[in-house]
Design a protein around this motif. Sequence first.
Motif, PDB file in Angstrom:
ATOM      1  N   ALA A 119       0.582  -0.799   0.203  1.00  0.00           N
ATOM      2  CA  ALA A 119      -0.118  -0.005  -0.216  1.00  0.00           C
ATOM      3  C   ALA A 119       0.696   1.325   0.332  1.00  0.00           C
ATOM      4  O   ALA A 119       0.573   2.285  -0.078  1.00  0.00           O
ATOM      5  N   CYS A 120       2.186   1.281   0.206  1.00  0.00           N
ATOM      6  CA  CYS A 120       3.430   2.292   0.529  1.00  0.00           C
ATOM      7  C   CYS A 120       3.366   3.274  -1.215  1.00  0.00           C
ATOM      8  O   CYS A 120       3.776   1.674  -1.848  1.00  0.00           O
ATOM      9  N   ASP A 121       4.114   4.200  -1.030  1.00  0.00           N
ATOM     10  CA  ASP A 121       3.724   4.493  -2.623  1.00  0.00           C
ATOM     11  C   ASP A 121       5.264   4.579  -2.796  1.00  0.00           C
ATOM     12  O   ASP A 121       5.584   4.484  -3.909  1.00  0.00           O
ATOM     13  N   GLN A 122       5.913   3.941  -1.584  1.00  0.00           N
ATOM     14  CA  GLN A 122       7.456   3.183  -2.174  1.00  0.00           C
ATOM     15  C   GLN A 122       7.667   1.993  -0.913  1.00  0.00           C
ATOM     16  O   GLN A 122       7.160   2.152  -0.284  1.00  0.00           O
ATOM     17  N   VAL A 123       8.321   1.112  -2.326  1.00  0.00           N
ATOM     18  CA  VAL A 123       8.943  -0.202  -0.614  1.00  0.00           C
ATOM     19  C   VAL A 123      10.621  -0.606  -1.354  1.00  0.00           C
ATOM     20  O   VAL A 123      10.786  -0.986  -2.318  1.00  0.00           O
ATOM     21  N   PRO A 142      -6.083 -13.315   0.212  1.00  0.00           N
ATOM     22  CA  PRO A 142      -6.108 -11.573   0.007  1.00  0.00           C
ATOM     23  C   PRO A 142      -6.861 -10.691   0.209  1.00  0.00           C
ATOM     24  O   PRO A 142      -7.848 -11.014  -0.170  1.00  0.00           O
ATOM     25  N   ASP A 143      -6.321  -9.705   1.808  1.00  0.00           N
ATOM     26  CA  ASP A 143      -7.194  -8.649   1.566  1.00  0.00           C
ATOM     27  C   ASP A 143      -6.573  -7.568   1.881  1.00  0.00           C
ATOM     28  O   ASP A 143      -4.933  -7.754   2.187  1.00  0.00           O
ATOM     29  N   THR A 144      -6.927  -7.521   3.040  1.00  0.00           N
ATOM     30  CA  THR A 144      -5.880  -5.625   2.602  1.00  0.00           C
ATOM     31  C   THR A 144      -5.286  -4.772   2.286  1.00  0.00           C
ATOM     32  O   THR A 144      -4.904  -4.390   1.814  1.00  0.00           O
ATOM     33  N   GLY A 145      -6.436  -4.747   1.420  1.00  0.00           N
ATOM     34  CA  GLY A 145      -6.173  -4.196  -0.169  1.00  0.00           C
ATOM     35  C   GLY A 145      -4.816  -5.181  -1.286  1.00  0.00           C
ATOM     36  O   GLY A 145      -4.930  -4.255  -2.695  1.00  0.00           O
ATOM     37  N   ALA A 146      -4.951  -6.412  -0.676  1.00  0.00           N
ATOM     38  CA  ALA A 146      -3.784  -6.954  -1.386  1.00  0.00           C
ATOM     39  C   ALA A 146      -4.085  -6.944  -3.080  1.00  0.00           C
ATOM     40  O   ALA A 146      -3.660  -7.077  -4.445  1.00  0.00           O
ATOM     41  N   THR A 147      -5.350  -7.703  -3.014  1.00  0.00           N
ATOM     42  CA  THR A 147      -6.226  -7.737  -4.292  1.00  0.00           C
ATOM     43  C   THR A 147      -6.458  -6.482  -5.076  1.00  0.00           C
ATOM     44  O   THR A 147      -6.514  -7.137  -6.580  1.00  0.00           O
ATOM     45  N   PHE A 148      -6.270  -5.645  -4.761  1.00  0.00           N
ATOM     46  CA  PHE A 148      -6.153  -4.684  -5.531  1.00  0.00           C
ATOM     47  C   PHE A 148      -4.483  -3.672  -5.971  1.00  0.00           C
ATOM     48  O   PHE A 148      -4.023  -3.733  -6.956  1.00  0.00           O
ATOM     49  N   PHE A 149      -3.714  -4.432  -5.024  1.00  0.00           N
ATOM     50  CA  PHE A 149      -2.157  -3.512  -5.753  1.00  0.00           C
ATOM     51  C   PHE A 149      -1.725  -4.204  -6.059  1.00  0.00           C
ATOM     52  O   PHE A 149      -0.974  -4.392  -7.525  1.00  0.00           O
ATOM     53  N   LEU A 150      -1.502  -5.591  -5.575  1.00  0.00           N
ATOM     54  CA  LEU A 150      -0.723  -7.093  -6.314  1.00  0.00           C
ATOM     55  C   LEU A 150      -0.723  -6.789  -8.351  1.00  0.00           C
ATOM     56  O   LEU A 150       0.014  -7.049  -8.642  1.00  0.00           O
ATOM     57  N   TYR A 170      11.575 -12.935  -2.432  1.00  0.00           N
ATOM     58  CA  TYR A 170      12.765 -12.086  -1.408  1.00  0.00           C
ATOM     59  C   TYR A 170      12.706 -11.016  -2.737  1.00  0.00           C
ATOM     60  O   TYR A 170      12.332 -10.755  -3.953  1.00  0.00           O
ATOM     61  N   ALA A 171      13.183 -10.216  -2.243  1.00  0.00           N
ATOM     62  CA  ALA A 171      13.464  -8.954  -2.367  1.00  0.00           C
ATOM     63  C   ALA A 171      14.071  -8.473  -3.763  1.00  0.00           C
ATOM     64  O   ALA A 171      13.353  -8.095  -4.757  1.00  0.00           O
ATOM     65  N   PRO A 172      15.102  -9.337  -4.298  1.00  0.00           N
ATOM     66  CA  PRO A 172      16.118  -9.143  -5.816  1.00  0.00           C
ATOM     67  C   PRO A 172      14.852  -9.783  -6.604  1.00  0.00           C
ATOM     68  O   PRO A 172      14.364  -9.095  -7.788  1.00  0.00           O
ATOM     69  N   GLU A 173      14.038 -10.323  -6.299  1.00  0.00           N
ATOM     70  CA  GLU A 173      12.695 -11.045  -7.326  1.00  0.00           C
ATOM     71  C   GLU A 173      11.936  -9.702  -7.642  1.00  0.00           C
ATOM     72  O   GLU A 173      11.717  -9.379  -8.654  1.00  0.00           O
ATOM     73  N   GLY A 178       8.969  -5.748 -10.218  1.00  0.00           N
ATOM     74  CA  GLY A 178       8.292  -4.162 -10.004  1.00  0.00           C
ATOM     75  C   GLY A 178       7.930  -4.387  -8.914  1.00  0.00           C
ATOM     76  O   GLY A 178       6.710  -3.284  -8.958  1.00  0.00           O
ATOM     77  N   LEU A 179       6.745  -5.576  -7.730  1.00  0.00           N
ATOM     78  CA  LEU A 179       6.434  -5.545  -6.819  1.00  0.00           C
ATOM     79  C   LEU A 179       7.073  -4.797  -5.614  1.00  0.00           C
ATOM     80  O   LEU A 179       6.180  -3.827  -4.987  1.00  0.00           O
TER      81      LEU A 179
END
Length: 261
Positions: A119-123, A142-150, A170-173, A178-179
């Motif tokens: 949900a954050c603007d940058q990760v 999934p909930d808490t907005g995940a189906t919107f953002f993902l 993991y973070a590199p992938e 673009g996740l």
Amino acid sequence: MATYQHLLFENTNCVARITLNRPQVYHALSPALISEITVAIKAAENDESVRVLIITGEGDKAFCSGADLKETAGSGKGAGEILREYYNPMIQAIRTIPKPVICRLNGLAVGAGCSLALACDQVIAREDAYLSLLFVQIGLMPDTGATFFLPRLVGIARAFEIASTGRKVYAPEAASIGLINRSVPADKLDAAIEQTAAYYRNAPTQAIGAMKLVMNESFQSDLAKMQQHELENQERLFKTYDAQEGIASFLQKKSPDFQGR
């Protein structure tokens, strides 16, 4: 000023920081913690001195381990009621604060903790951190907005794969698909966060906020509606101090001194 039991909140040099602080449960989201996060975001929104917000977890193991199922089960409330009362307002607060929100992904982010990060603007994540929408492992979606953002971040096919398997990304992938925005070595995380926060701390905050809120509408609007949003916001922004400073500085060929107003 609000007092917090489950998080740390500070505002230093125009940068507010929310640090989830339930290390004994890897910062799992209890109703009390969620309420405090929402209050802290609103405090950052209402404080004119704040120009950027960082959300992170205490320590180096976890950003957020998702819902605290023990507390949720003992609340006597149904899943829909809990989402409506706690989780959804928290995500709405992140998406509607007219200031940039940076997720400092310092460790695992799973379940609703993953949703919170997305949900954050940058990760920006340390490279050994991972995200996982493991709802499927307990028979939930999934909930808490995940189906919107993902799907908006990685596309529908990859989103379905990540959600339906609950696998660790993991973070590199995550950065490569673009996740998230960036993956950095663990010892470089704070420097990367500071660099990004410093940019936004000195940027024209009202313009950044307008970009964020207008872009929120882009997937639900057509071209004409987006042009109208642009027109209305540009008219407002043109009258701000920062726009006048930016234009004058451009004409004078010097660096602007934005004030966030």
